[in-house]
Design a protein around this motif. Structure first.
Motif, PDB file in Angstrom:
ATOM      1  N   GLU A  67       0.868  -1.183   0.000  1.00  0.00           N
ATOM      2  CA  GLU A  67       0.000   0.000   0.000  1.00  0.00           C
ATOM      3  C   GLU A  67       0.901   1.228   0.000  1.00  0.00           C
ATOM      4  O   GLU A  67       2.125   1.113   0.170  1.00  0.00           O
ATOM      5  CB  GLU A  67      -0.918   0.016   1.217  1.00  0.00           C
ATOM      6  CG  GLU A  67      -0.186   0.037   2.556  1.00  0.00           C
ATOM      7  CD  GLU A  67      -1.139  -0.015   3.739  1.00  0.00           C
ATOM      8  OE1 GLU A  67      -1.423   1.072   4.286  1.00  0.00           O
ATOM      9  OE2 GLU A  67      -1.575  -1.121   4.110  1.00  0.00           O
ATOM     10  N   ALA A  68       0.331   2.385  -0.221  1.00  0.00           N
ATOM     11  CA  ALA A  68       1.134   3.606  -0.225  1.00  0.00           C
ATOM     12  C   ALA A  68       1.773   3.809   1.144  1.00  0.00           C
ATOM     13  O   ALA A  68       1.143   3.606   2.182  1.00  0.00           O
ATOM     14  CB  ALA A  68       0.266   4.805  -0.582  1.00  0.00           C
ATOM     15  N   VAL A  69       3.049   4.197   1.132  1.00  0.00           N
ATOM     16  CA  VAL A  69       3.827   4.356   2.357  1.00  0.00           C
ATOM     17  C   VAL A  69       4.589   5.678   2.276  1.00  0.00           C
ATOM     18  O   VAL A  69       5.061   6.053   1.199  1.00  0.00           O
ATOM     19  CB  VAL A  69       4.833   3.190   2.524  1.00  0.00           C
ATOM     20  CG1 VAL A  69       5.746   3.409   3.725  1.00  0.00           C
ATOM     21  CG2 VAL A  69       4.114   1.853   2.651  1.00  0.00           C
ATOM     22  N   THR A  70       4.709   6.359   3.396  1.00  0.00           N
ATOM     23  CA  THR A  70       5.544   7.565   3.469  1.00  0.00           C
ATOM     24  C   THR A  70       6.728   7.281   4.381  1.00  0.00           C
ATOM     25  O   THR A  70       6.559   6.930   5.550  1.00  0.00           O
ATOM     26  CB  THR A  70       4.757   8.768   4.006  1.00  0.00           C
ATOM     27  OG1 THR A  70       3.647   9.034   3.136  1.00  0.00           O
ATOM     28  CG2 THR A  70       5.643  10.009   4.080  1.00  0.00           C
ATOM     29  N   LEU A  71       7.929   7.422   3.829  1.00  0.00           N
ATOM     30  CA  LEU A  71       9.156   7.206   4.589  1.00  0.00           C
ATOM     31  C   LEU A  71      10.092   8.381   4.355  1.00  0.00           C
ATOM     32  O   LEU A  71      10.334   8.781   3.212  1.00  0.00           O
ATOM     33  CB  LEU A  71       9.851   5.916   4.151  1.00  0.00           C
ATOM     34  CG  LEU A  71       9.225   4.587   4.583  1.00  0.00           C
ATOM     35  CD1 LEU A  71       9.889   3.424   3.841  1.00  0.00           C
ATOM     36  CD2 LEU A  71       9.386   4.400   6.093  1.00  0.00           C
ATOM     37  N   GLY A  72      10.614   8.938   5.440  1.00  0.00           N
ATOM     38  CA  GLY A  72      11.543  10.051   5.307  1.00  0.00           C
ATOM     39  C   GLY A  72      10.963  11.224   4.555  1.00  0.00           C
ATOM     40  O   GLY A  72      11.703  11.944   3.869  1.00  0.00           O
ATOM     41  N   GLY A  73       9.651  11.417   4.648  1.00  0.00           N
ATOM     42  CA  GLY A  73       8.994  12.516   3.958  1.00  0.00           C
ATOM     43  C   GLY A  73       8.724  12.248   2.487  1.00  0.00           C
ATOM     44  O   GLY A  73       8.190  13.122   1.791  1.00  0.00           O
ATOM     45  N   THR A  74       9.056  11.068   2.008  1.00  0.00           N
ATOM     46  CA  THR A  74       8.832  10.713   0.606  1.00  0.00           C
ATOM     47  C   THR A  74       7.642   9.770   0.498  1.00  0.00           C
ATOM     48  O   THR A  74       7.566   8.771   1.218  1.00  0.00           O
ATOM     49  CB  THR A  74      10.075  10.028   0.009  1.00  0.00           C
ATOM     50  OG1 THR A  74      11.173  10.948   0.026  1.00  0.00           O
ATOM     51  CG2 THR A  74       9.826   9.577  -1.423  1.00  0.00           C
ATOM     52  N   ASP A  75       6.716  10.091  -0.390  1.00  0.00           N
ATOM     53  CA  ASP A  75       5.546   9.245  -0.622  1.00  0.00           C
ATOM     54  C   ASP A  75       5.909   8.150  -1.634  1.00  0.00           C
ATOM     55  O   ASP A  75       6.325   8.448  -2.758  1.00  0.00           O
ATOM     56  CB  ASP A  75       4.381  10.078  -1.148  1.00  0.00           C
ATOM     57  CG  ASP A  75       3.892  11.095  -0.131  1.00  0.00           C
ATOM     58  OD1 ASP A  75       3.970  10.797   1.086  1.00  0.00           O
ATOM     59  OD2 ASP A  75       3.452  12.189  -0.546  1.00  0.00           O
ATOM     60  N   ILE A  76       5.731   6.919  -1.224  1.00  0.00           N
ATOM     61  CA  ILE A  76       6.015   5.771  -2.092  1.00  0.00           C
ATOM     62  C   ILE A  76       4.688   5.121  -2.449  1.00  0.00           C
ATOM     63  O   ILE A  76       3.939   4.722  -1.558  1.00  0.00           O
ATOM     64  CB  ILE A  76       6.929   4.750  -1.383  1.00  0.00           C
ATOM     65  CG1 ILE A  76       8.207   5.431  -0.874  1.00  0.00           C
ATOM     66  CG2 ILE A  76       7.256   3.596  -2.309  1.00  0.00           C
ATOM     67  CD1 ILE A  76       9.106   4.498  -0.065  1.00  0.00           C
ATOM     68  N   PRO A  77       4.367   5.004  -3.724  1.00  0.00           N
ATOM     69  CA  PRO A  77       3.078   4.401  -4.100  1.00  0.00           C
ATOM     70  C   PRO A  77       3.049   2.902  -3.827  1.00  0.00           C
ATOM     71  O   PRO A  77       4.084   2.276  -3.585  1.00  0.00           O
ATOM     72  CB  PRO A  77       2.987   4.697  -5.606  1.00  0.00           C
ATOM     73  CG  PRO A  77       4.395   4.880  -6.050  1.00  0.00           C
ATOM     74  CD  PRO A  77       5.142   5.466  -4.889  1.00  0.00           C
ATOM     75  N   ALA A  78       1.876   2.335  -3.875  1.00  0.00           N
ATOM     76  CA  ALA A  78       1.720   0.894  -3.691  1.00  0.00           C
ATOM     77  C   ALA A  78       2.273   0.132  -4.891  1.00  0.00           C
ATOM     78  O   ALA A  78       2.263   0.627  -6.023  1.00  0.00           O
ATOM     79  CB  ALA A  78       0.247   0.553  -3.492  1.00  0.00           C
ATOM     80  N   GLY A  79       2.799  -1.077  -4.627  1.00  0.00           N
ATOM     81  CA  GLY A  79       3.193  -1.970  -5.708  1.00  0.00           C
ATOM     82  C   GLY A  79       4.521  -1.675  -6.355  1.00  0.00           C
ATOM     83  O   GLY A  79       4.752  -2.083  -7.494  1.00  0.00           O
TER      84      GLY A  79
END
Length: 392
Positions: free
Chosen positions: A287-299
């Motif tokens: 699923e979409a995740v935010t790490l270190g202020g960066t939005d990472i989309p799912a998949g």
């Protein structure tokens, strides 16, 4: 956009590249493979540690690639290994493995590790040139893990070759073929063990129980292959990286020469300084995740650069300095969370015994080539020397 880790200078020394990436952002998109596909690389320590234990980052490699129409033909026992699974399956498998792979078993192996180390070093006449990787760092962990699993001595050269082929960067056909060769061999060995049991780790896996639960045939093969490969590939890199780091820091080398009993306490800093695993094994976002202020989309795949995280100045001040007085026990070279390496105690035992023996028996050992002439393994997953010429 280009992948900075494909720069030829990266294999020689990835840390300036990692530092430059981290200075821009601790989590960022990077191109991988062909076709314009993106992955997200993590270079910051806090973000890497968080990602390693985030359940939204799956390790179920088979499911990810099945949806992509992959033509890969990895053996199912390798494609569905414990390393490439999520809870609850991972939890179940790890619980059964840890019942067989105990610290007591490692302690029992120390005399054997010492004897093998001495036998290998006996072949080093003082003053001659040798390849530390080929003559000690490769054979020692191969012999130890094969002995632990009960692999006959006559089969060990094949096992070593197949294991190396599993890391053949950019050669998927070679990797797939090696996975079948290794898995088929382990299936036959398990059958032989059932007919003629012994006290090996493989025998303990065959008989491992958790209540009424036990390992099925494919799980046994899968775990045997995983333990065999993981049990020596990274240790080989660990040994080579350790000795090179000491050569490049003569004061610290001299300290360990004078007080070899301090080697065990130095191992965590040596692991932090040049991790034998550069990038953690495959993960992707469910699923979409935010790490270190960066939005990472799912998949999408997430690459956790353990080597970069271990050099993050926010966690380890002056990270490019090898400091054996540093408390580096929180390094990420063995991972973190539920997937932390179960073989860490064995790797550290082998490094302790081998490095102490080398420094004690060959106090004048030195590098035979300039560091920038050394040849590194051509893969982004692990970081290790292809050879390390020394004068003993």
């Amino acid at each position: 956009m280009t992948d900075p880790t494909q720069d030829p200078r990266f294999l020689q020394n990835p840390y300036p590249t990692y530092a430059a990436m981290r200075s821009r952002c601790s989590v960022q998109a990077v191109p991988t493979g062909s076709g314009g596909h993106l992955s997200y690389m993590i270079t910051g320590y806090a973000e890497a540690r968080e990602a390693l234990s985030d359940p939204r980052l799956s390790k179920d490699t088979a499911t990810f690639f099945a949806d992509k129409g992959s033509r890969r033909r990895l053996h199912s026992a390798v494609a569905h290994s414990m390393l490439a699974s999520d809870p609850p399956r991972h939890t179940r498998l790890r619980k059964l493995v840890t019942k067989a792979f105990t610290t007591g078993a490692v302690a029992e192996l120390r005399p054997f590790i010492g004897r093998v180390t001495d036998e290998l070093l006996d072949q080093w006449p003082a003053g001659e040139r040798f390849d530390f990787v080929a003559d000690l760092a490769v054979p020692l962990p191969v012999i130890v893990i094969c002995e632990l699993l009960g692999v006959p001595e006559t089969d060990r050269p094949d096992v070593k070759r197949w294991s190396g082929e599993l890391f053949a960067a950019g050669k998927p056909d070679v990797i797939d073929a090696a996975s079948h060769a290794m898995a088929d061999y382990m299936a036959h060995l398990i059958t032989a063990k059932r007919r003629h049991p012994s006290r090996s780790l493989l025998d303990r896996l065959i008989s491992a129980r958790d209540g009424d639960d036990r390992l099925n045939e494919e799980e046994l093969v899968s775990l045997a292959v995983l333990l065999l490969v993981a049990g020596h590939e990274t240790t080989t890199n660990f040994l080579g990286n350790t000795l090179l780091a000491l050569f490049q820091h003569p004061d610290e080398l001299d300290r360990l020469r004078k007080t070899p009993d301090s080697v065990p306490a130095a191992l965590d800093e040596l692991l932090r300084f040049d991790s034998p695993v550069s990038t953690a094994t495959f993960r992707y976002t469910t699923e979409a995740v935010t790490l270190g202020g960066t939005d990472i989309p799912a998949g999408v795949p997430v690459l956790i650069a353990l080597g970069a995280a271990n050099r993050d100045p926010k966690r380890f001040p002056s990270p490019d300095l090898l400091d054996l007085d540093r408390d580096a026990t929180t390094h990420l070279s063995f991972g973190h969370g539920i997937h932390r390496c179960v073989g860490a105690p064995l790797a550290k035992a082998e490094a302790d015994i081998a490095i102490r023996a080398v420094l004690t028996r060959f106090p004048g050992i030195r590098l035979a080539e300039p560091p920038d002439h050394l040849d590194w393994r051509r893969t982004r997953l692990v970081r290790g020397l292809a050879s390390l010429p020394v004068l003993a």
